[in-house]
Enzyme design. Structure first.
Site, mmCIF file in Angstrom:
data_model
loop_
_atom_site.group_PDB
_atom_site.id
_atom_site.type_symbol
_atom_site.label_atom_id
_atom_site.label_comp_id
_atom_site.label_asym_id
_atom_site.label_seq_id
_atom_site.Cartn_x
_atom_site.Cartn_y
_atom_site.Cartn_z
ATOM 1 N N PRO A 23 0.830 -1.209 0.000
ATOM 2 C CA PRO A 23 0.000 0.000 0.000
ATOM 3 C C PRO A 23 0.865 1.260 0.000
ATOM 4 O O PRO A 23 1.804 1.360 0.796
ATOM 5 C CB PRO A 23 -0.806 -0.126 1.304
ATOM 6 N N ALA A 57 -3.304 3.346 2.340
ATOM 7 C CA ALA A 57 -3.965 3.702 3.600
ATOM 8 C C ALA A 57 -5.189 4.556 3.296
ATOM 9 O O ALA A 57 -5.076 5.647 2.740
ATOM 10 C CB ALA A 57 -2.988 4.469 4.487
ATOM 11 N N TYR A 182 1.027 5.027 13.319
ATOM 12 C CA TYR A 182 -0.341 5.536 13.239
ATOM 13 C C TYR A 182 -1.152 4.989 14.419
ATOM 14 O O TYR A 182 -0.610 4.292 15.284
ATOM 15 C CB TYR A 182 -0.939 5.226 11.858
HETATM 16 C C1 LIG Z 1 4.988 6.842 -1.640
HETATM 17 C C2 LIG Z 1 4.846 5.864 -0.503
HETATM 18 C C3 LIG Z 1 3.636 5.785 0.174
HETATM 19 C C4 LIG Z 1 3.458 4.852 1.199
HETATM 20 N N1 LIG Z 1 2.232 4.715 1.795
HETATM 21 C C5 LIG Z 1 2.011 3.684 2.642
HETATM 22 C C6 LIG Z 1 0.698 3.358 3.066
HETATM 23 O O1 LIG Z 1 -0.289 3.943 2.640
HETATM 24 N N2 LIG Z 1 0.565 2.330 3.941
HETATM 25 C C7 LIG Z 1 1.631 1.590 4.378
HETATM 26 O O2 LIG Z 1 1.461 0.677 5.183
HETATM 27 N N3 LIG Z 1 2.875 1.857 3.944
HETATM 28 C C8 LIG Z 1 3.080 2.859 3.072
HETATM 29 N N4 LIG Z 1 4.335 3.060 2.571
HETATM 30 C C9 LIG Z 1 5.389 2.086 2.882
HETATM 31 C C10 LIG Z 1 5.443 1.006 1.789
HETATM 32 O O3 LIG Z 1 4.230 0.298 1.714
HETATM 33 C C11 LIG Z 1 6.600 0.028 2.049
HETATM 34 O O4 LIG Z 1 6.333 -0.668 3.237
HETATM 35 C C12 LIG Z 1 7.938 0.746 2.166
HETATM 36 O O5 LIG Z 1 8.085 1.683 1.113
HETATM 37 C C13 LIG Z 1 9.103 -0.237 2.143
HETATM 38 O O6 LIG Z 1 9.066 -1.024 0.965
HETATM 39 P P1 LIG Z 1 9.983 -0.692 -0.340
HETATM 40 O O7 LIG Z 1 11.396 -0.630 0.132
HETATM 41 O O8 LIG Z 1 9.704 -1.820 -1.268
HETATM 42 O O9 LIG Z 1 9.524 0.642 -0.869
HETATM 43 C C14 LIG Z 1 4.545 4.020 1.565
HETATM 44 C C15 LIG Z 1 5.761 4.139 0.899
HETATM 45 C C16 LIG Z 1 5.919 5.018 -0.131
HETATM 46 C C17 LIG Z 1 7.233 5.065 -0.860
#
Ligand SMILES: Cc1cc2nc3c(=O)[nH]c(=O)nc-3n(C[C@H](O)[C@H](O)[C@H](O)COP(=O)(O)O)c2cc1C
Length: 354
Positions: A23, A57, A182
């Site tokens: 997400p 989210a 959160y």
């Molecule tokens: C632009 C952006 C928005 C994110 N929004 C959420 C979110 O809505 N809910 C959530 O649990 N994590 C959110 N995250 C965290 C990601 O879901 C993920 O857990 C985190 O980026 C680590 O994974 P990655 O290294 O593959 O990016 C967000 C990350 C990014 C980069």
């Protein structure tokens, strides 16, 4: 041995592979309403081959948004624009997930590309945030209003109402956001919860808000569909929430009928020292999965197909979620299949390219 491209069945839902779109807030909406951006953003990743596409989210009430531009599900009017998205994602063979959320004391901020700072009280976009205790996230954030027991019950019923609307909007997979500092994480972490009633103090009391929220959701979310949650497996801070507590929590969740724990970490303490590196949260998923005997997802700096495949092969998670890598490449699963030598078909419109 299970591999990244093996299907996964949970309750009545089968993912075509174990690749999930994590997400990710897009901060692109007005009054919580989904729009074309979300349709194209999530839709492209479904055409790209993900098994599971989880919508960002999505706030259960306006106060539960991180920014004024977040997606929401606090009104029945929010359902129809989301239904368009779930219809399309399903037509592409992916499973439609949604993360329902309340930002708690980390709400009322501006969008990241406008600085991401907490809004000033003089700004007409500002709202009073809420939390377990009147303690700000950091010095530039406002002090949240300490929720009363009645207000706690109200928010739990808002989570249930949002879950019901998620179902009406066509989502088949529900993820309760209990991570990243959160509201729910604020309750279970001893660093942000200083209550002296039954919602604070002991482990049992700190997880009570989450447990009751899940029970409220279970009154409306059907047993045939996966009910999951994302937790922060560690606060990465002395005296904070630990992986040990995550395992204990997961054992309780398993007994309650929660199907999967999506293991992230951090987000509750602004100066925590997070040991960031490729797959740095995999050990948390590994511990939760193999000590609490529950399905897990892992996430965090996983970018290579071989790494994702190795995590599944070694039983360290049941699903690998990708965040930023999916922003770079909506077709990551199609590229990964090629790298791993797996026969996985692109949509017919794109077959000549893959
Ligand atoms: C632009 C952006 C928005 C994110 N929004 C959420 C979110 O809505 N809910 C959530 O649990 N994590 C959110 N995250 C965290 C990601 O879901 C993920 O857990 C985190 O980026 C680590 O994974 P990655 O290294 O593959 O990016 C967000 C990350 C990014 C980069």
């Amino acid at each position: 041995m299970t591999t990244l491209f093996d299907p996964l069945t949970i309750r009545s839902v089968t993912l075509r592979n174990r690749i999930g779109v994590s997400p990710m807030c897009q901060y692109s909406y007005k009054d919580g309403f989904s729009n074309e951006w979300q349709l194209v953003h999530l839709g492209a990743r479904a055409t790209g081959g993900a098994g599971l596409v989880i919508a960002e989210a999505t706030a259960v009430e306006p106060r539960g948004r991180i920014t004024p531009y977040d997606a929401g599900l606090w009104d029945d009017a929010h359902i129809a624009p989301l239904k368009r998205i779930t219809d399309f994602i399903k037509s592409q063979g992916a499973v439609t997930g949604i993360q329902i959320a309340h930002a708690g004391r980390k709400g009322s901020t501006d969008k990241p590309w406008s600085g991401g700072k907490p809004l000033k009280e003089s700004d007409d976009r500002w709202w009073q945030t809420v939390g377990p205790s009147p303690q700000a996230y950091s010095s530039d954030y406002q002090t949240p209003h300490e929720l009363t027991k009645n207000e706690i019950k109200e928010i739990q019923s808002l989570f249930a109402a949002a879950a019901k609307r998620s179902l009406a909007a066509g989502f088949e997979w529900l993820e309760l956001h209990a991570a990243h500092g959160y509201l729910i994480h604020e309750f279970y972490s001893p660093l942000s919860n200083h209550r002296i009633d039954e919602y604070g103090g002991s482990f049992e009391n700190r997880i009570r808000f989450m447990i009751e929220t899940i029970q409220a959701i279970q009154t409306v979310w059907p047993k045939e569909l996966p009910l999951t949650t994302r937790i922060s497996g560690s606060d990465w801070y002395e005296g904070g929430w630990t992986v040990y507590e995550s395992v204990e929590l997961a054992k309780i969740l398993k007994k309650m009928g929660v199907d999967l724990v999506d293991c992230s970490s951090g987000g509750n303490i602004s100066n925590a020292k997070v040991p960031v590196g490729p797959g740095y949260q995999v050990p948390i998923s590994d511990a939760v999965r193999n000590k609490a005997n529950i399905a897990t997802a892992t996430v965090g700096l996983i970018t290579s197909p071989q790494h994702a495949d190795e995590i599944i092969r070694n039983g360290r998670a049941d699903i690998v979620m990708l965040g930023r890598e999916f922003l770079r490449d909506a077709y990551w699963p199609l590229h990964a299949a090629k790298t791993l030598g797996v026969d996985f078909k692109a949509p017919p419109q794109y077959l000549r390219a893959f």
